[in-house]
Design an enzyme around this catalytic site. Structure first.
Site, short mmCIF file in Angstrom:
data_model
loop_
_atom_site.label_atom_id
_atom_site.label_comp_id
_atom_site.label_asym_id
_atom_site.label_seq_id
_atom_site.Cartn_x
_atom_site.Cartn_y
_atom_site.Cartn_z
N ASP A 1 -19.92 -8.93 38.59
CA ASP A 1 -21.17 -8.18 38.35
C ASP A 1 -22.39 -9.10 38.54
O ASP A 1 -23.35 -9.03 37.78
CB ASP A 1 -21.17 -7.56 36.95
CG ASP A 1 -22.23 -6.45 36.79
OD1 ASP A 1 -22.76 -5.97 37.82
OD2 ASP A 1 -22.54 -6.08 35.65
N ASP B 1 -23.24 -11.79 31.04
CA ASP B 1 -22.61 -10.46 31.17
C ASP B 1 -21.25 -10.58 31.87
O ASP B 1 -21.06 -10.06 32.97
CB ASP B 1 -23.55 -9.53 31.94
CG ASP B 1 -23.36 -8.08 31.55
OD1 ASP B 1 -22.44 -7.80 30.77
OD2 ASP B 1 -24.13 -7.21 32.03
N1 ADP Z 1 -26.66 -15.50 25.33
C1 ADP Z 1 -27.83 -14.88 25.47
N2 ADP Z 1 -28.99 -15.47 25.09
C2 ADP Z 1 -30.17 -14.84 25.24
N3 ADP Z 1 -30.31 -13.61 25.76
C3 ADP Z 1 -29.19 -12.96 26.17
C4 ADP Z 1 -27.91 -13.55 26.03
N4 ADP Z 1 -26.98 -12.67 26.51
C5 ADP Z 1 -27.66 -11.58 26.90
N5 ADP Z 1 -29.00 -11.73 26.72
C6 ADP Z 1 -30.06 -10.74 27.02
O1 ADP Z 1 -29.53 -9.44 26.80
C7 ADP Z 1 -29.56 -8.68 28.01
C8 ADP Z 1 -28.31 -7.80 28.10
O2 ADP Z 1 -27.17 -8.64 28.11
P1 ADP Z 1 -25.96 -8.36 29.11
O3 ADP Z 1 -24.86 -9.28 28.70
O4 ADP Z 1 -26.42 -8.42 30.52
O5 ADP Z 1 -25.53 -6.88 28.68
P2 ADP Z 1 -25.51 -5.47 29.43
O6 ADP Z 1 -24.07 -5.16 29.56
O7 ADP Z 1 -26.24 -4.56 28.52
O8 ADP Z 1 -26.20 -5.64 30.77
C9 ADP Z 1 -29.70 -9.71 29.12
O9 ADP Z 1 -30.36 -9.18 30.25
C10 ADP Z 1 -30.49 -10.80 28.47
O10 ADP Z 1 -31.88 -10.51 28.54
MG MG Z 2 -26.28 -7.12 32.13
#
Ligand code: ADP
Ligand code: MG
Length: 221
Positions: free
Chosen positions: A169, A186
């Site tokens: 992804d 993600d």
């Molecule tokens: N470890 C982290 N530290 C800081 N921000 C994070 C972290 N993981 C995710 N985020 C924030 O949360 C958002 C959503 O996380 P993500 O894992 O991409 O989930 P989703 O499945 O909703 O896309 C990211 O775009 C980022 O802005």
């Molecule tokens: Mg994401």
């Protein structure tokens, strides 16, 4: 738990998630939930404070996720999670899958958040930010050094593949721009290279990356 101080979000702070959160608090994984960094279809991500005065990121998957079908594609062909089931069982397996994927990628020396713990539908990981402010996504900030950032990301994608996984992804929305270079986030959908469609996902990842950086006139790849 003072419910008035909680950033309550529909579909995340159900009774089961509260039980898991309490266990994390007792173990000292975090001491308070500060705010919601991002609200998604499948999960919300929160910045939390730790008893030591630092931060962790908590990703809480919705138990009533609308994305079961999408998730199944990335879990059925992965022998680590054969027979993961459906519904809440699938969400639990998915959370564990993201934790395991992050652990492997992190151990391979890739730029991904260091996973800390998982329980049921909740994943605790390293908070990526500066002075408590989360880093921005590549899609929001863009790149000041497209050739350098592309090389770093490509090298991590190849390292992950050599280690037996495909992220599956990769896009500008799943890359955080940190002071240590671009981080892949993600990672729940990442599959073993033995997954029947892993090669297709790998090619899509490379194409997404190349497509994004191609918008920079100075980009050469
Ligand atoms: N470890 C982290 N530290 C800081 N921000 C994070 C972290 N993981 C995710 N985020 C924030 O949360 C958002 C959503 O996380 P993500 O894992 O991409 O989930 P989703 O499945 O909703 O896309 C990211 O775009 C980022 O802005
Ligand atoms: Mg994401």
């Amino acid at each position: 738990m003072d419910k008035h101080n909680w950033p309550l979000e529909e579909g995340v702070f159900d009774r089961f998630s509260l039980i898991s959160l309490t266990k994390f608090m007792k173990k000292g994984v975090f001491s308070s939930i500060d705010y919601c960094i991002a609200e998604g279809k499948e999960a919300n991500v929160y910045r939390c404070s730790t008893p030591e005065g630092g931060f962790v990121a908590l990703k809480i998957y919705r138990l009533r996720s609308p994305s079961f079908v999408h998730m199944q594609e990335y879990i059925e062909g992965d022998r680590r999670f054969a027979g993961a089931g459906s519904g809440i069982d699938l969400i639990h397996a998915w959370t564990q899958k993201e934790y395991k994927n992050l652990s492997l990628m992190h151990d391979l020396g890739c730029r991904v958040p260091d996973p800390i713990a998982f329980k049921a539908n909740i994943l605790a990981m390293e908070f990526l930010g500066e002075n408590g402010v989360p880093y921005s996504r590549l899609s929001d900030t863009g790149s000041e050094d497209p050739n350098g950032d592309y090389e770093l990301l490509l090298s991590d994608i190849e390292k992950i593949r050599a280690g037996g996984l495909v992220h599956a992804d990769v896009s500008e929305y799943n890359i955080l721009m940190t002071d240590k270079g671009p981080y892949l986030i993600d990672c729940g959908q990442a599959v073993l290279t033995s997954h029947p469609r892993s090669e297709e996902y790998y090619k899509r990842d490379l194409e997404n990356l190349r497509r994004y950086f191609s918008k920079y006139p100075q980009f050469k790849a």
